[in-house]
Design an enzyme around this catalytic site. Structure first.
Site: not given
Length: 440
Positions: A332-333
């Site tokens: 996601e990050h």
């Protein structure tokens, strides 16, 4: 506090075999789906009465109505801490700068003389946005959902957030204040799967929406899956995750702080460091202890998140192998903290958002980078994007051909129609030319 996975010494496997070696939280949406099904159908049949019952059961509050009075939204802004207001206004300003540039424009292509195809972009008419309100309050999620919808031109925007017992059954006042700053006054005190069902089916208080977006817990994710096909959704968001690709030049203080920053979201949050430096791995592990001890949410979130199967320090032979690992993980990050971070970031294929170098931490993206923080989780970055203006737009093709342009291509259409054993398709063109195929 955090485990290690050693992938050094052997050739890394490909595809799914590599993904299976990497840490990931257990998040069984399919099992949750069966539990949210009766809740969703109850809202379908009983509407507001069901929502009020679920507020009593799940949130411990007594509601007389689900829609939040407009006066309460305005009052929340009036009572907001000036420093928080200034921070939200800056977050909104920066998000608008980025998202305004995402808007696509109508484009017409001349395929042949007299034959054009125009692609126009039309926003969905109405969206229901969800802002979580469980372990933490997320006014930033209000910003990240509302801004792209507004910049896409969505005319009708409603927002739901769980009712809070300590605020007389209203959503958290900072959520309401963020709505007021963004000009959204249609707000509902509803959480979980029942909020998604409210937007999908509509109630006597809330008109149905074409689309539902926003992060939430597993029950929200399961409800989104339940309604896929009836409404549009952004993604089935799972527990948040950070992966850091780092070499010996990275500062272990920064890396440890960034891992902890995601771990404080939830005990299922994932914090993963991928590095070719044992020295950095040792230093980060050593640095985690004092930083964790100095913060909040230690026992209920951070420690179980770092110690869980979803978090690990992954050792690789080289940064080339590190790139393969982070692409297989699809975070996601993804932070890149290496000597040549920008060059490595340019080569990453799978990530929700990439944060380049030591001065672009994920926390910046959560609030004030201008980027969107509603991002694909659970490896979905290999096929999905984060929330953007495009999420709220539909591309529509407009086909406009003259008689001559149609005549020129009719023989090809008839040939293909007959090849597919669909003669009526060809006949639809021949009827326009006296049932004869025009000579090219």
């Amino acid at each position: 506090m955090i485990s290690r996975i050693d992938l050094r010494g052997d050739t890394l496997p490909e595809g799914g075999a590599l993904r299976d070696l990497l840490p990931r939280a257990e998040f069984d949406v399919a099992a949750a789906l069966e539990k949210v099904r009766p809740i969703c159908e109850d809202v379908h049949h009983r509407g507001t009465a069901a929502l009020i019952d679920y507020a009593r059961k799940f949130d411990g509050v007594e509601l007389s109505q689900v829609r939040v009075p407009v006066e309460a939204v305005k009052a929340a802004l009036e009572q907001l801490d000036p420093a928080v207001r200034a921070a939200l206004e800056e977050s909104i300003r920066r998000a608008r700068i980025v998202h305004r540039n995402q808007r696509r424009t109508e484009h017409t292509t001349q395929v042949v003389p007299g034959g054009t195809v125009t692609e126009k972009w039309v926003p969905v008419e109405r969206v229901g946005l969800y802002a979580p309100g469980g372990r933490s309050v997320y006014p930033s999620s209000v910003v990240m959902n509302v801004v792209p919808a507004q910049e896409a031109g969505v005319e009708s925007i409603a927002l739901a957030s769980p009712p809070q017992k300590e605020f007389d059954g209203l959503p958290h006042p900072t959520i309401l204040a963020a709505c007021a700053l963004l000009g959204v006054d249609e707000v509902y005190a509803a959480g979980g799967a029942q909020a998604v069902a409210m937007f999908a089916y509509g109630t006597d208080e809330c008109a149905p929406a074409n689309m539902v977006t926003g992060p939430g817990n597993i029950w929200v994710a399961a409800a989104k899956r339940y309604f896929t096909g009836k409404i549009g959704i952004d993604t089935e968001a799972g527990p948040t995750e950070i992966a850091v690709l780092a070499d010996s030049t990275a500062d272990p203080v920064h890396v440890a702080a960034d891992l902890i920053s995601q771990a404080e979201h939830d005990p299922l949050a994932a914090a993963v460091l991928v590095t070719d430096s044992v020295e950095l791995a040792d230093a980060v592990e050593k640095e985690l202890r004092p930083q964790v001890a100095a913060t909040k949410h230690i026992e209920d979130r951070i420690k179980p998140a770092l110690a869980g199967r979803q978090s690990a320090i992954v050792l690789v032979d080289s940064l080339e192998d590190g790139l393969k690992v982070v692409d297989a993980y699809g975070a996601e990050h993804l932070e890149i903290q290496t000597a040549d971070a920008a060059a490595l970031a340019a080569r990453v294929r799978n990530a929700g958002a990439i944060f380049v170098g030591p001065w672009s931490p994920v926390s910046l993206g959560d609030y004030c980078a201008g980027s969107n923080h509603v991002l694909p989780t659970g490896g979905c970055a290999c096929h999905s994007s984060g929330l953007s203006v495009q999420s709220f737009l539909r591309g529509i093709h407009i086909v406009d051909y003259t008689r001559d342009a149609l005549a020129e291509v009719t023989h090809h259409v008839v040939t293909l129609a007959e090849a597919e054993d669909l003669p009526a398709h060809g006949a639809a063109l021949k009827a326009r030319f006296g049932w004869k195929v025009p000579t090219p």
